[in-house]
Motif scaffolding. Structure first.
Motif, short mmCIF file in Angstrom:
data_model
loop_
_atom_site.label_atom_id
_atom_site.label_comp_id
_atom_site.label_asym_id
_atom_site.label_seq_id
_atom_site.Cartn_x
_atom_site.Cartn_y
_atom_site.Cartn_z
N THR A 1 0.93 -1.25 0.09
CA THR A 1 0.15 0.07 -0.04
C THR A 1 0.76 1.08 -0.12
O THR A 1 1.97 1.08 0.39
CB THR A 1 -0.95 -0.20 1.12
N HIS A 2 0.46 2.17 -0.66
CA HIS A 2 1.09 3.58 -0.63
C HIS A 2 0.15 4.85 -0.79
O HIS A 2 -0.88 4.70 -1.32
CB HIS A 2 2.17 3.76 -1.75
N ARG A 3 0.50 5.79 0.17
CA ARG A 3 -0.69 6.76 -0.02
C ARG A 3 -0.73 7.51 -1.29
O ARG A 3 0.07 7.62 -2.08
CB ARG A 3 -0.11 8.19 1.01
N GLU A 4 -2.19 7.68 -1.68
CA GLU A 4 -2.63 8.16 -2.91
C GLU A 4 -2.06 7.23 -4.09
O GLU A 4 -2.06 7.57 -5.08
CB GLU A 4 -2.22 9.83 -3.23
N VAL A 5 -1.76 6.00 -3.70
CA VAL A 5 -1.39 5.02 -4.96
C VAL A 5 -2.31 3.91 -4.72
O VAL A 5 -2.75 3.29 -5.71
CB VAL A 5 0.21 4.85 -4.80
N SER A 6 -2.24 3.20 -3.64
CA SER A 6 -3.11 2.18 -3.22
C SER A 6 -3.26 2.03 -2.07
O SER A 6 -2.55 2.17 -1.15
CB SER A 6 -2.28 0.70 -3.56
N LEU A 41 -11.47 -3.96 -7.46
CA LEU A 41 -11.08 -3.36 -6.21
C LEU A 41 -9.96 -2.36 -6.53
O LEU A 41 -9.74 -1.40 -5.75
CB LEU A 41 -10.27 -4.47 -5.40
N ASP A 42 -9.33 -2.48 -7.80
CA ASP A 42 -8.41 -1.22 -8.17
C ASP A 42 -7.25 -0.95 -6.81
O ASP A 42 -6.87 0.21 -6.61
CB ASP A 42 -9.02 0.05 -8.22
N GLY A 43 -6.96 -2.18 -6.34
CA GLY A 43 -5.77 -2.14 -5.54
C GLY A 43 -4.53 -3.12 -5.95
O GLY A 43 -4.51 -3.32 -6.89
N THR A 44 -3.82 -3.58 -4.84
CA THR A 44 -2.83 -4.17 -5.34
C THR A 44 -2.81 -5.71 -5.08
O THR A 44 -3.54 -5.98 -4.15
CB THR A 44 -1.40 -3.79 -4.37
N ALA A 61 8.29 -17.85 -5.91
CA ALA A 61 8.12 -16.43 -6.23
C ALA A 61 6.99 -15.67 -5.69
O ALA A 61 5.79 -16.60 -5.60
CB ALA A 61 8.23 -16.45 -7.85
N VAL A 62 6.66 -14.42 -5.83
CA VAL A 62 5.65 -13.66 -5.51
C VAL A 62 5.28 -12.83 -6.65
O VAL A 62 6.29 -12.10 -6.97
CB VAL A 62 5.87 -12.93 -4.22
N VAL A 63 4.09 -12.81 -7.11
CA VAL A 63 3.92 -11.56 -8.02
C VAL A 63 2.89 -10.43 -7.61
O VAL A 63 2.21 -10.85 -6.84
CB VAL A 63 3.00 -12.52 -9.22
N VAL A 64 3.48 -9.54 -7.96
CA VAL A 64 2.79 -8.24 -7.46
C VAL A 64 2.32 -7.54 -8.85
O VAL A 64 2.83 -6.95 -9.54
CB VAL A 64 3.74 -7.47 -6.79
N ILE A 65 0.83 -7.23 -8.47
CA ILE A 65 0.43 -6.33 -9.83
C ILE A 65 -0.39 -5.29 -9.05
O ILE A 65 -1.15 -4.90 -8.33
CB ILE A 65 -0.79 -7.28 -10.52
#
Length: 363
Positions: free
Chosen positions: A240-245, A268-271, A333-337
């Motif tokens: 998570t990041h302010r004003e990003v997710s 959901l438009d999140g990570t 492995a970890v996938v991040v989108i």
């Protein structure tokens, strides 16, 4: 017992019943000490002989106590009556012999099981609770993804049993591992089940808790640092990041993710964090493309988080499959989108600078 000290060749006298002192005896034996085990009359100190440990005669006089204590470097008291304890304290003071008091192991007919989250593999991410549980274990059943490099030191004298699973290969099926844990606990042993990450995040910890409860075995859980958050962080990616997710969703890619699930994830438009997703990566990326996620959405794949050969592959939704194939990406492995990936997209070395720049812009 302070494992930072070198006990090799030291003469250690352990006082207490064999069952109650079993962990202390095992630890000092594992440390290379010459161990002597003292049991005696009365219910407090009665115990059976211990294999590999010398058992001196029980002292019957002050002189005998003095002679015994003078002959050793350290006395570890696990159990002792007030009278015996007084003899030991006096003799140790007289001969300047080190004296320590050790916690007794359980002597209940039924032992216990503790599920321990070992984190993503880095020793420094083990919790204090995890280390305490390992230190007092009679047997440790461990996985391949948990930290194991110094397991013999963290659980000195314990029996170590590998029940790990690799993709497509389960040398010991889950149900067999559960039966082994339960059987050891029913035999009165203190059992630790060491798992990678957190036991309750795709770790089948819930199944193991239920198996213990069904058998009447006391069971507890020590949470661990989950790779779903820690591994992206190791690559400079905040979930998570302010004003990003302002949200993140963790999902298992062990089985193909359905179109309904993918549609919800897009909405959901999140990570999105995917564990165990390399085998189904192509299907997942194709589905997200087909269902409307924008083609330039940042994507990262972080392999072998926290290992010396950790590697990150950065791309976009429309390029990541080709990049992953070309790089020969493999589990674990970890996938991040998500947009947060862009904060570290220039690589791990620049991650902290990028995060600082992003916070300044957002502020």
């Amino acid at each position: 017992m302070d494992l930072g000290l070198d006990y090799t060749g030291k003469r250690v006298l352990v006082v207490g019943g064999a069952q109650a002192a079993r962990r202390v005896l095992a630890r000092y034996l594992a440390s290379g000490a010459h161990v002597y085990h003292l049991t005696g009359p009365g219910p407090v100190l009665v115990g059976r002989p211990v294999s590999g440990v010398s058992t001196p005669a029980f002292p019957r006089s002050t002189g005998a106590w003095n002679a015994l204590i003078a002959a050793v470097d350290l006395v570890a008291v696990v159990q002792a009556s007030p009278d015996i304890d007084a003899h030991i304290v006096a003799a140790c003071a007289r001969h300047r012999t080190w004296l320590t008091r050790e916690a007794a192991a359980s002597t209940a007919p039924v032992g216990s099981v503790t599920l321990v989250g070992g984190g993503p593999g880095l020793e420094s991410l083990l919790t204090v609770g995890a280390m305490t549980a390992l230190h007092t274990a009679d047997v440790v059943f461990y996985d391949r993804l948990g930290p194991t490099d110094r397991l013999a030191r963290w659980a000195p004298g314990a029996e170590l049993v590998d029940v790990g699973k690799a993709p497509g290969h389960h040398a010991i099926p889950q149900r067999d591992a559960e039966r082994m844990m339960v059987s050891a606990a029913l035999a009165g042993r203190t059992v630790v089940r060491l798992k990678g990450g957190d036991p309750f995040v795709f770790g089948r910890g819930g199944e193991e808790v239920l198996a213990c409860r069904a058998a009447g075995v006391p069971v507890s859980v020590i949470s661990g640092v989950t790779s779903a958050i820690a591994v992206p962080g190791a690559a400079g990616i905040p979930v998570t990041h302010r004003e990003v997710s302002r949200s993140f969703t963790v999902i298992s890619g062990h089985a193909p993710i359905t179109d309904t699930e993918l549609t919800h994830l897009i909405g959901l438009d999140g990570t999105i964090v995917v564990l165990m997703g390399i085998g189904t990566l192509l299907q997942m990326i194709a589905g997200l493309n087909r269902l409307g996620m924008r083609a330039d959405m940042p994507v990262a794949i972080v392999e072998r988080g926290f290992a010396h050969d950790q590697r990150s592959t950065f791309g976009r939704l429309d390029t990541i499959t080709a990049l992953a194939t070309g790089a020969g990406v493999r589990s674990p492995a970890v996938v991040v989108i998500g947009e947060v990936v862009a904060l570290a997209a220039r690589g791990d070395a620049d991650a902290s600078d990028l995060l600082y720049e992003a916070s300044e812009l957002a502020g």
